[in-house]
Design a protein around this motif. Structure first.
Motif, PDB file in Angstrom:
ATOM      1  N   THR A 240       0.843  -1.204   0.000  1.00 13.75           N
ATOM      2  CA  THR A 240       0.000   0.000   0.000  1.00 13.75           C
ATOM      3  C   THR A 240       0.877   1.253   0.000  1.00 13.75           C
ATOM      4  OG1 THR A 240      -0.163  -0.227   2.399  1.00 13.75           O
ATOM      5  CG2 THR A 240      -2.075  -0.915   1.140  1.00 13.75           C
ATOM      6  N   LEU A 241       0.289   2.299  -0.542  1.00 16.79           N
ATOM      7  CA  LEU A 241       0.972   3.583  -0.671  1.00 16.79           C
ATOM      8  C   LEU A 241       0.069   4.603   0.015  1.00 16.79           C
ATOM      9  CD1 LEU A 241       3.249   5.103  -2.207  1.00 16.79           C
ATOM     10  CD2 LEU A 241       1.757   5.117  -4.203  1.00 16.79           C
ATOM     11  N   ASN A 242       0.623   5.422   0.895  1.00 13.11           N
ATOM     12  CA  ASN A 242      -0.202   6.406   1.616  1.00 13.11           C
ATOM     13  C   ASN A 242      -0.462   7.646   0.759  1.00 13.11           C
ATOM     14  OD1 ASN A 242      -0.193   4.709   3.761  1.00 13.11           O
ATOM     15  ND2 ASN A 242       1.071   5.988   5.099  1.00 13.11           N
ATOM     16  N   ASP A 243      -1.633   8.255   1.017  1.00  7.72           N
ATOM     17  CA  ASP A 243      -1.950   9.540   0.373  1.00  7.72           C
ATOM     18  C   ASP A 243      -1.071  10.648   0.954  1.00  7.72           C
ATOM     19  OD1 ASP A 243      -3.979   8.392  -1.096  1.00  7.72           O
ATOM     20  OD2 ASP A 243      -5.566   8.987   0.291  1.00  7.72           O
ATOM     21  N   SER A 346      -2.906  11.842  -8.921  1.00  9.91           N
ATOM     22  CA  SER A 346      -2.647  10.491  -8.429  1.00  9.91           C
ATOM     23  C   SER A 346      -1.201  10.077  -8.649  1.00  9.91           C
ATOM     24  CB  SER A 346      -3.606   9.493  -9.075  1.00  9.91           C
ATOM     25  OG  SER A 346      -3.378   9.460 -10.440  1.00  9.91           O
ATOM     26  N   MET A 347      -0.719   9.286  -7.730  1.00 10.91           N
ATOM     27  CA  MET A 347       0.586   8.638  -7.910  1.00 10.91           C
ATOM     28  C   MET A 347       0.339   7.135  -7.897  1.00 10.91           C
ATOM     29  SD  MET A 347       2.465   9.598  -4.347  1.00 10.91           S
ATOM     30  CE  MET A 347       1.659   9.364  -2.769  1.00 10.91           C
ATOM     31  N   MET A 348       1.269   6.400  -8.481  1.00 15.32           N
ATOM     32  CA  MET A 348       0.979   4.985  -8.689  1.00 15.32           C
ATOM     33  C   MET A 348       2.235   4.136  -8.632  1.00 15.32           C
ATOM     34  SD  MET A 348      -1.231   3.241 -11.738  1.00 15.32           S
ATOM     35  CE  MET A 348      -0.134   3.605 -13.068  1.00 15.32           C
ATOM     36  N   THR A 357      11.589 -16.040  -1.150  1.00 16.38           N
ATOM     37  CA  THR A 357      12.967 -16.536  -1.060  1.00 16.38           C
ATOM     38  C   THR A 357      13.135 -17.842  -1.841  1.00 16.38           C
ATOM     39  OG1 THR A 357      12.341 -17.574   1.014  1.00 16.38           O
ATOM     40  CG2 THR A 357      13.483 -15.462   1.161  1.00 16.38           C
ATOM     41  N   SER A 358      12.037 -18.539  -2.143  1.00 16.81           N
ATOM     42  CA  SER A 358      12.158 -19.767  -2.933  1.00 16.81           C
ATOM     43  C   SER A 358      11.772 -19.533  -4.399  1.00 16.81           C
ATOM     44  CB  SER A 358      11.349 -20.906  -2.317  1.00 16.81           C
ATOM     45  OG  SER A 358      10.053 -20.475  -2.025  1.00 16.81           O
ATOM     46  N   GLY A 359      11.734 -18.265  -4.812  1.00 15.99           N
ATOM     47  CA  GLY A 359      11.570 -17.949  -6.236  1.00 15.99           C
ATOM     48  C   GLY A 359      10.135 -17.922  -6.718  1.00 15.99           C
ATOM     49  N   GLN A 360       9.170 -17.960  -5.811  1.00 19.72           N
ATOM     50  CA  GLN A 360       7.763 -17.881  -6.236  1.00 19.72           C
ATOM     51  C   GLN A 360       7.458 -16.438  -6.612  1.00 19.72           C
ATOM     52  OE1 GLN A 360       6.774 -19.389  -2.417  1.00 19.72           O
ATOM     53  NE2 GLN A 360       5.846 -21.243  -3.250  1.00 19.72           N
ATOM     54  N   ARG A 361       6.844 -16.274  -7.787  1.00 15.79           N
ATOM     55  CA  ARG A 361       6.558 -14.943  -8.316  1.00 15.79           C
ATOM     56  C   ARG A 361       5.180 -14.493  -7.868  1.00 15.79           C
ATOM     57  NH1 ARG A 361       3.993 -12.755 -13.030  1.00 15.79           N
ATOM     58  NH2 ARG A 361       5.150 -11.028 -13.938  1.00 15.79           N
ATOM     59  N   ILE A 362       5.099 -13.269  -7.358  1.00 14.16           N
ATOM     60  CA  ILE A 362       3.816 -12.703  -6.932  1.00 14.16           C
ATOM     61  C   ILE A 362       3.643 -11.385  -7.668  1.00 14.16           C
ATOM     62  CG2 ILE A 362       2.480 -11.844  -4.980  1.00 14.16           C
ATOM     63  CD1 ILE A 362       4.569 -13.563  -3.237  1.00 14.16           C
ATOM     64  N   LYS A 363       2.655 -11.328  -8.563  1.00 15.55           N
ATOM     65  CA  LYS A 363       2.372 -10.107  -9.323  1.00 15.55           C
ATOM     66  C   LYS A 363       1.230  -9.397  -8.613  1.00 15.55           C
ATOM     67  CE  LYS A 363       2.376  -7.517 -13.217  1.00 15.55           C
ATOM     68  NZ  LYS A 363       1.746  -6.335 -12.589  1.00 15.55           N
ATOM     69  N   LEU A 364       1.461  -8.139  -8.249  1.00  9.79           N
ATOM     70  CA  LEU A 364       0.416  -7.373  -7.573  1.00  9.79           C
ATOM     71  C   LEU A 364      -0.252  -6.407  -8.552  1.00  9.79           C
ATOM     72  CD1 LEU A 364       2.132  -6.441  -4.167  1.00  9.79           C
ATOM     73  CD2 LEU A 364       0.788  -8.462  -4.735  1.00  9.79           C
ATOM     74  N   ASP A 365      -1.509  -6.074  -8.263  1.00 12.16           N
ATOM     75  CA  ASP A 365      -2.216  -5.053  -9.048  1.00 12.16           C
ATOM     76  C   ASP A 365      -1.559  -3.691  -8.807  1.00 12.16           C
ATOM     77  OD1 ASP A 365      -3.988  -6.943  -9.938  1.00 12.16           O
ATOM     78  OD2 ASP A 365      -5.503  -6.496  -8.402  1.00 12.16           O
ATOM     79  N   ASN A 366      -1.822  -2.754  -9.722  1.00  9.45           N
ATOM     80  CA  ASN A 366      -1.309  -1.397  -9.539  1.00  9.45           C
ATOM     81  C   ASN A 366      -1.845  -0.811  -8.233  1.00  9.45           C
ATOM     82  OD1 ASN A 366      -0.110  -1.723 -11.988  1.00  9.45           O
ATOM     83  ND2 ASN A 366      -1.474  -0.333 -13.100  1.00  9.45           N
ATOM     84  N   ILE A 367      -1.016  -0.001  -7.603  1.00 11.72           N
ATOM     85  CA  ILE A 367      -1.370   0.582  -6.306  1.00 11.72           C
ATOM     86  C   ILE A 367      -1.429   2.105  -6.483  1.00 11.72           C
ATOM     87  CG2 ILE A 367      -0.586   0.873  -3.922  1.00 11.72           C
ATOM     88  CD1 ILE A 367       1.091  -1.869  -4.726  1.00 11.72           C
ATOM     89  N   ASP A 368      -2.604   2.679  -6.176  1.00 10.90           N
ATOM     90  CA  ASP A 368      -2.825   4.121  -6.367  1.00 10.90           C
ATOM     91  C   ASP A 368      -2.887   4.850  -5.041  1.00 10.90           C
ATOM     92  OD1 ASP A 368      -3.319   4.617  -9.219  1.00 10.90           O
ATOM     93  OD2 ASP A 368      -4.910   3.138  -8.944  1.00 10.90           O
TER      94      ASP A 368
END
Ligand SMILES: [Ca+2]
Ligand SMILES: [Ca+2]
Ligand SMILES: [Ca+2]
Ligand SMILES: [Ca+2]
Length: 436
Positions: A240-243, A346-348, A357-368
Motif C-alpha cells: 500500500t501507498l499512503n496519500d 494520483s501517484m501509482m 525466497t524460494s523464487g515464487q513470483r507474486i504479481k500485484l495489481d497497480n497501487i494508487d
C-alpha cells in the motif's frame, strides 16, 4: 474366367500394387533433429540418411537452413561430404547456393550404385548464430530426386527436421555457468542501469515465464546454488501507498511517503515502477534519489532509476535472503509538494512483482494513492484559521467592497454552491464557533 480365376487376378494386382507402394516408400531421405548449446560448440554436423530398397546411383536435393544457421564453407567450398561406407569409389558431390537454399547433386560418372540399403549418405556442417534467441528452428530438404541405376526417377517427400538452440537457464552472460555475475547483469538490466558484456534475455528469464522480473533474480541465485525455484505462491501479500495531503499556500512541503508491505510469505526481491504527478518533485540525496530501503538483510541492494517518467525500483539480495518481518514500510521516498494551488493528482506503483525466497513470483495489481492540495472551508484569507477576519472579507465580497489581502472565493463559498452569499457568511460564523 471363373470367380476363382478373377479372385486370383485381383489378389495378384493387390499384391503387385502393395509391393509397388512398398518400393516407393523404401526410397527416402531422412534427417534427425539436431541441438546446439549456445555456450558450447556452435558448429554442428547434420547427417542425411537414405533408406533405399532400389539401387540408387544419384541424389539431388535442396537444403534450406533456418535464419540462425549458415552453411560452413572452406575457401568457397561448402562443408558437405559423402559417407565413405556408402558411396561408390567414384561418387562425387557438388553444392551451390541458390535462392536461399543449397542445391546438392551427387552422382557417379559410371552410374555406380550406393552401397547398402540404409544409413547416412552425406553430411553437412552448419554454423549456428548463438546470438539468436533459444528455441526451435526448422531445417528442410526439398525437391528431392533419387535416380535408380536404370534411370528411374523417384521423388520422395520433403524432409523436415528441427534445429534446437538451447541456453542454460539463468546463464544471462552466456559463459556456461550460473553464478553471481548472472545475477548482477540481470539486476542491472532490470534496474535499467548500464552494464558491460553480453546479456541474453532468454537465459535471464530464469523461470521461463516470458518476462524478466524480480522472480528471475531469485531464480538465478537459487540455480547458482543448485536449487530449483518453486512456482506458485499461495500467501497473502499486500502493498500500500499512503496519500499525501497538504494545505494550499504553505510553500513547498517535503513529504516522506512510506510504501507498506504486509507479507505472509518470506519475500526476497521486489520490483515496481513509481509514477509521481506533476505537483510533486522527487528529492535527491547526493547523487541518488531520496528513496530509502527500510526492511532488508545485510546484503540487500536497492536501485532507483528514472526511466520514461517512472522510477524503476529494484530490491534484491545476491543470496536470495529474506527482507525480514511481515509488515511495515519496505521503502520510503521524499517528495516536495508544490502547494500554490488546489489539486488532486494520483501517484501509482505499477509493474509490481515480489519474489519469495524460494523464487515464487507474486504479481500485484497497480497501487494508487492521491496527492491532495486542499483548503479549509471558510478560511477566506488562507491563514489556516476560520475567524472574524474571514467573516469580514466574505462580507466585503458580498457587498462588492475592496479587499485588503487576497480573498479565496473557493474557501469562502462554504456550501460549494458556486455563489458567495449570506448563507456562506452564517456557515463561517458557525465554523469559527466550532458548530460545524
Ligand atoms: Ca553465466
Ligand atoms: Ca521470468
Ligand atoms: Ca482565515
Ligand atoms: Ca455558497
Amino acid at each position: 474366367m471363373n470367380i476363382r480365376q478373377k479372385l486370383t487376378i485381383y489378389i495378384f494386382l493387390f499384391v503387385a500394387c502393395a509391393m509397388g507402394l512398398q518400393a516407393k516408400a523404401d526410397n527416402t531421405l531422412s534427417m534427425n533433429d539436431v541441438t546446439c548449446m549456445r555456450s558450447g560448440e556452435t558448429q554442428i554436423v547434420v547427417p542425411v540418411a537414405m533408406t533405399n530398397s532400389d539401387e540408387i546411383t544419384a541424389i539431388q536435393c535442396d537444403i534450406t537452413l533456418p535464419s540462425i544457421a549458415s552453411m560452413v564453407d572452406n575457401s568457397g567450398v561448402y562443408d558437405i561430404w559423402l559417407d565413405e561406407t556408402r558411396k561408390a569409389n567414384n561418387h562425387n558431390l557438388s553444392a551451390t547456393a541458390s535462392g536461399g537454399s543449397f542445391r546438392v547433386v551427387i552422382s557417379s560418372p559410371t552410374g555406380k550404385a550406393f552401397k547398402g540399403n540404409s544409413g547416412n549418405v552425406f553430411y553437412f556442417r552448419i554454423d549456428v548464430n548463438t546470438l539468436a534467441t533459444a528455441g526451435n528452428y526448422s531445417l528442410s530438404l526439398s525437391n528431392i530426386i533419387l535416380s535408380t541405376v536404370s534411370g528411374d526417377r523417384i521423388t520422395p517427400d520433403d524432409v523436415n527436421a528441427t534445429l534446437t538452440l538451447n541456453c542454460l537457464r539463468g546463464d544471462a552472460n552466456n559463459d556456461g555457468a550460473v553464478n553471481v555475475a548472472d545475477y548482477d547483469v540481470t539486476r542491472r538490466f532490470l534496474s535499467k542501469l548500464s552494464f558491460t558484456g553480453d546479456f541474453f534475455a532468454d537465459a535471464a528469464d530464469c523461470n521461463q515465464d516470458g518476462t524478466i522480473d524480480a522472480a528471475d533474480l531469485v531464480c538465478i541465485v537459487l540455480k547458482s546454488k543448485g536449487i530449483e525455484p518453486s512456482s506458485a505462491a499461495t500467501g497473502s501479500n499486500v502493498m500500500t501507498l499512503n496519500d499525501i495531503s497538504c494545505l494550499r499556500g504553505q510553500g513547498t512541503i517535503i513529504n516522506e511517503v512510506p510504501v507498506l508491505l504486509s507479507n505472509s510469505d518470506a519475500i526476497s526481491a521486489i520490483q515496481c515502477d513509481l509514477t509521481i504527478p506533476s505537483v510533486v518533485t522527487m528529492q535527491v540525496n547526493g547523487e541518488n534519489y531520496d528513496i530509502s530501503l527500510e526492511r532488508k538483510s545485510s546484503d540487500h541492494i536497492m536501485t532507483t532509476q528514472l526511466s520514461n517518467v517512472k522510477y524503476r525500483i529494484v530490491i534484491s539480495s545476491p543470496s536470495a535472503a529474506s527482507i525480514g518481518g511481515n509488515s511495515g514500510p519496505i521503502f520510503k521516498f521524499n517528495v516536495a509538494v508544490n502547494t500554490s494551488s488546489v489539486c488532486t493528482q494520483s501517484m501509482m506503483l505499477s509493474n509490481v512483482v515480489l519474489s519469495t525466497t524460494s523464487g515464487q513470483r507474486i504479481k500485484l495489481d497497480n497501487i494508487d494513492a492521491n496527492v491532495v492540495v486542499r483548503f479549509i472551508k471558510g478560511d477566506a484569507n488562507s491563514d489556516y484559521n476560520v475567524d472574524v477576519a474571514d467573516y469580514v472579507m466574505t462580507c466585503n465580497d458580498i457587498l462588492g467592497k475592496p479587499q485588503n489581502s487576497t480573498f479565496y472565493s473557493d474557501a469562502a463559498d462554504v456550501d460549494g454552491d458556486g455563489e458567495i452569499n449570506v448563507i456562506d457568511l452564517v456557515k463561517i460564523v458557525r465554523i469559527s464557533l466550532g458548530l460545524e
